[in-house]
Design a protein around this motif. Structure first.
Motif, PDB file in Angstrom:
ATOM      1  N   LEU A  72       0.844  -1.200   0.000  1.00  0.00           N
ATOM      2  CA  LEU A  72       0.000   0.000   0.000  1.00  0.00           C
ATOM      3  C   LEU A  72       0.878   1.250   0.000  1.00  0.00           C
ATOM      4  O   LEU A  72       0.665   2.177  -0.790  1.00  0.00           O
ATOM      5  N   GLN A  73       1.861   1.278   0.878  1.00  0.00           N
ATOM      6  CA  GLN A  73       2.749   2.438   0.952  1.00  0.00           C
ATOM      7  C   GLN A  73       3.561   2.611  -0.329  1.00  0.00           C
ATOM      8  O   GLN A  73       3.768   3.729  -0.807  1.00  0.00           O
ATOM      9  N   LEU A  74       4.009   1.500  -0.901  1.00  0.00           N
ATOM     10  CA  LEU A  74       4.787   1.566  -2.130  1.00  0.00           C
ATOM     11  C   LEU A  74       3.931   2.048  -3.292  1.00  0.00           C
ATOM     12  O   LEU A  74       4.357   2.910  -4.075  1.00  0.00           O
ATOM     13  N   ASN A  75       2.704   1.525  -3.414  1.00  0.00           N
ATOM     14  CA  ASN A  75       1.812   1.971  -4.468  1.00  0.00           C
ATOM     15  C   ASN A  75       1.464   3.446  -4.321  1.00  0.00           C
ATOM     16  O   ASN A  75       1.340   4.167  -5.312  1.00  0.00           O
ATOM     17  N   ALA A  76       1.281   3.893  -3.089  1.00  0.00           N
ATOM     18  CA  ALA A  76       0.986   5.308  -2.850  1.00  0.00           C
ATOM     19  C   ALA A  76       2.145   6.187  -3.329  1.00  0.00           C
ATOM     20  O   ALA A  76       1.942   7.226  -3.967  1.00  0.00           O
ATOM     21  N   MET A  77       3.370   5.766  -3.029  1.00  0.00           N
ATOM     22  CA  MET A  77       4.543   6.514  -3.468  1.00  0.00           C
ATOM     23  C   MET A  77       4.630   6.559  -4.992  1.00  0.00           C
ATOM     24  O   MET A  77       4.866   7.617  -5.594  1.00  0.00           O
ATOM     25  N   LEU A  78       4.447   5.408  -5.627  1.00  0.00           N
ATOM     26  CA  LEU A  78       4.517   5.354  -7.085  1.00  0.00           C
ATOM     27  C   LEU A  78       3.434   6.229  -7.715  1.00  0.00           C
ATOM     28  O   LEU A  78       3.682   6.912  -8.720  1.00  0.00           O
ATOM     29  N   ALA A  79       2.238   6.220  -7.127  1.00  0.00           N
ATOM     30  CA  ALA A  79       1.139   7.027  -7.662  1.00  0.00           C
ATOM     31  C   ALA A  79       1.442   8.520  -7.546  1.00  0.00           C
ATOM     32  O   ALA A  79       1.148   9.296  -8.465  1.00  0.00           O
ATOM     33  N   ARG A  80       2.023   8.936  -6.438  1.00  0.00           N
ATOM     34  CA  ARG A  80       2.379  10.351  -6.285  1.00  0.00           C
ATOM     35  C   ARG A  80       3.458  10.751  -7.281  1.00  0.00           C
ATOM     36  O   ARG A  80       3.433  11.851  -7.850  1.00  0.00           O
ATOM     37  N   ALA A  81       4.413   9.859  -7.496  1.00  0.00           N
ATOM     38  CA  ALA A  81       5.464  10.141  -8.479  1.00  0.00           C
ATOM     39  C   ALA A  81       4.880  10.240  -9.883  1.00  0.00           C
ATOM     40  O   ALA A  81       5.275  11.098 -10.684  1.00  0.00           O
ATOM     41  N   ALA A  82       3.937   9.350 -10.202  1.00  0.00           N
ATOM     42  CA  ALA A  82       3.282   9.394 -11.508  1.00  0.00           C
ATOM     43  C   ALA A  82       2.516  10.702 -11.682  1.00  0.00           C
ATOM     44  O   ALA A  82       2.553  11.329 -12.757  1.00  0.00           O
ATOM     45  N   LYS A  83       1.832  11.131 -10.645  1.00  0.00           N
ATOM     46  CA  LYS A  83       1.080  12.388 -10.696  1.00  0.00           C
ATOM     47  C   LYS A  83       2.016  13.569 -10.911  1.00  0.00           C
ATOM     48  O   LYS A  83       1.755  14.443 -11.750  1.00  0.00           O
ATOM     49  N   GLU A  84       3.116  13.595 -10.179  1.00  0.00           N
ATOM     50  CA  GLU A  84       4.055  14.718 -10.251  1.00  0.00           C
ATOM     51  C   GLU A  84       4.712  14.817 -11.618  1.00  0.00           C
ATOM     52  O   GLU A  84       5.001  15.916 -12.099  1.00  0.00           O
ATOM     53  N   THR A  85       4.943  13.679 -12.270  1.00  0.00           N
ATOM     54  CA  THR A  85       5.678  13.674 -13.539  1.00  0.00           C
ATOM     55  C   THR A  85       4.784  13.498 -14.760  1.00  0.00           C
ATOM     56  O   THR A  85       5.257  13.511 -15.893  1.00  0.00           O
ATOM     57  N   GLY A  86       3.480  13.315 -14.547  1.00  0.00           N
ATOM     58  CA  GLY A  86       2.542  13.230 -15.658  1.00  0.00           C
ATOM     59  C   GLY A  86       2.594  11.937 -16.439  1.00  0.00           C
ATOM     60  O   GLY A  86       2.269  11.905 -17.633  1.00  0.00           O
ATOM     61  N   ILE A  87       2.986  10.834 -15.788  1.00  0.00           N
ATOM     62  CA  ILE A  87       3.060   9.562 -16.498  1.00  0.00           C
ATOM     63  C   ILE A  87       1.974   8.613 -16.000  1.00  0.00           C
ATOM     64  O   ILE A  87       1.437   8.776 -14.906  1.00  0.00           O
ATOM     65  N   ALA A  88       1.646   7.628 -16.812  1.00  0.00           N
ATOM     66  CA  ALA A  88       0.643   6.632 -16.438  1.00  0.00           C
ATOM     67  C   ALA A  88       1.256   5.600 -15.494  1.00  0.00           C
ATOM     68  O   ALA A  88       2.479   5.486 -15.368  1.00  0.00           O
ATOM     69  N   MET A  89       0.375   4.832 -14.855  1.00  0.00           N
ATOM     70  CA  MET A  89       0.837   3.807 -13.919  1.00  0.00           C
ATOM     71  C   MET A  89      -0.087   2.597 -13.979  1.00  0.00           C
ATOM     72  O   MET A  89      -1.315   2.737 -14.022  1.00  0.00           O
ATOM     73  N   ALA A  90       0.497   1.420 -13.991  1.00  0.00           N
ATOM     74  CA  ALA A  90      -0.260   0.172 -13.898  1.00  0.00           C
ATOM     75  C   ALA A  90      -0.075  -0.424 -12.510  1.00  0.00           C
ATOM     76  O   ALA A  90       1.017  -0.372 -11.942  1.00  0.00           O
TER      77      ALA A  90
END
Length: 351
Positions: A72-90
């Motif tokens: 959960l914590q790792l996915n949250a981090m990846l999602a925030r990084a995706a939001k900040e950089t404008g990239i998609a995430m699976a």
């Protein structure tokens, strides 16, 4: 063993076993353009990916979810990084959350952290239409990955041993879902034959996920008493898988499997990829550098792509397809034996 424990085992073994760097992308060498006739400001990184609508040519590929609070914590981090950089995430396979409602939050956190972002759902080819619909609804997915993992399942001690009907199930899912469906491998590549079969369905994109990155046969062998060593060198290297899928499939082709830097990405584009997914490398950066370090890594990747494209005189991702590049070594031998014409890669650009 619980699914949550197995998920964490996969992450820990992925970090410890590393990537084998056998993608064959190093067999692609660009012909230098001393007069590129362009500048960094002329470059657009927005790819043409059909109804996937990606804004960046790189996305965070499926890795995590279903492993309790740690994922959960790792996915949250990846999602925030995706939001900040404008990239998609699976997200990783959502089957854990379909089997155990307590695991849903480890996936739903991605949409919570990135409410406007492009997010891919994910299930294996054993999934039913009803399960796929539930997975999409769970995270309000913009697209849906169906992953193929025959070799991983065969190596997994508790894995599946029956794979009949997968193409038919994928076809039904693609027909019934209101979002684009992506079919991806899990590190062993997709051949022209498989790509042609998928072309007969309503699948929107293929992610080649070739050999050369995180090796799930090696990971599963770490969990076995008697190792199936013959699967650890099994699969189509990423560079060859891109050509195979481009030849057999007319839709969007995504490249993943051992991609680590902008040099890998730009070679993948030359071979025919429309966009690229990175998993293992981003996972390592997230764990070792944290959220800020991961964001800086993604931003650096975008900057490096602009620099490389400028050097080639390529204003768009599509322009890279006509940049002369010489194919050599194992990749050349493989493509020739498979009957592919390779001279066009090195032919002088007509631009």
């Amino acid at each position: 063993m619980s699914r949550a424990k197995r998920k964490m085992d996969h992450i820990n073994y992925a970090l410890s076993t590393g990537q084998c760097r056998a993608t064959w992308l190093d067999c692609v060498r660009f012909v230098h353009q001393a007069l590129p006739g362009t500048g960094v400001a002329d470059v657009s990184l927005e790819p043409k990916t059909g109804d996937l609508n990606l804004k960046s040519p790189v996305f965070i590929n499926a890795m995590t979810g279903g492993g309790g609070s740690e994922t959960l914590q790792l996915n949250a981090m990846l999602a925030r990084a995706a939001k900040e950089t404008g990239i998609a995430m699976a997200v990783g396979s959502q089957m854990a959350a379909l089997k155990d409602k307590n695991e849903r939050e480890s996936y739903q956190v991605v949409r919570k952290e990135n409410p406007q972002g492009i997010i891919f759902g994910n299930l294996g080819s054993e999934a039913t239409v009803e399960q796929a619909l539930e997975a999409v609804e769970m995270i309000e997915a913009d697209a849906f990955q169906v992953h193929l993992n025959v070799v991983q399942e065969l190596t997994m001690p508790e894995g599946d041993r029956e794979f009949r009907g997968a193409l038919e199930r994928i076809g039904r899912i693609a027909e019934e879902l209101d979002v684009p469906v992506i079919v991806k491998e899990t590190g062993f590549g997709i051949s022209q034959e498989a790509a042609e079969a998928l072309a007969g369905t309503q699948v929107s994109a293929i992610d080649v996920s070739g050999f050369g990155g995180t090796n799930f046969a090696s990971i599963e062998n770490e969990r076995r008493k008697r190792k199936l060593a013959y699967f650890e060198d099994w699969g189509i290297p990423t560079a060859a898988a891109i050509v195979e899928c481009r030849q057999g499939f007319g839709g969007t082709v995504l490249a993943s499997g051992g991609l680590q830097d902008a040099g890998d990405l730009i070679r993948a584009f030359r071979l025919g990829a429309d966009a690229t997914g990175i998993a293992g490398s981003f996972l390592k950066h997230a764990v070792s550098l944290g959220e800020t370090g991961l964001i800086e890594e993604i931003e650096g990747l975008h900057e490096d792509l602009r620099m490389l494209m400028t050097a080639l005189g390529a204003r768009t991702i599509e322009d890279i397809r006509t940049s002369p590049a010489v194919i050599s070594g194992e990749l050349l031998s493989y493509l020739q034996q498979r009957g592919y014409e390779t001279g066009h890669f090195a032919a002088p650009s007509k631009n």
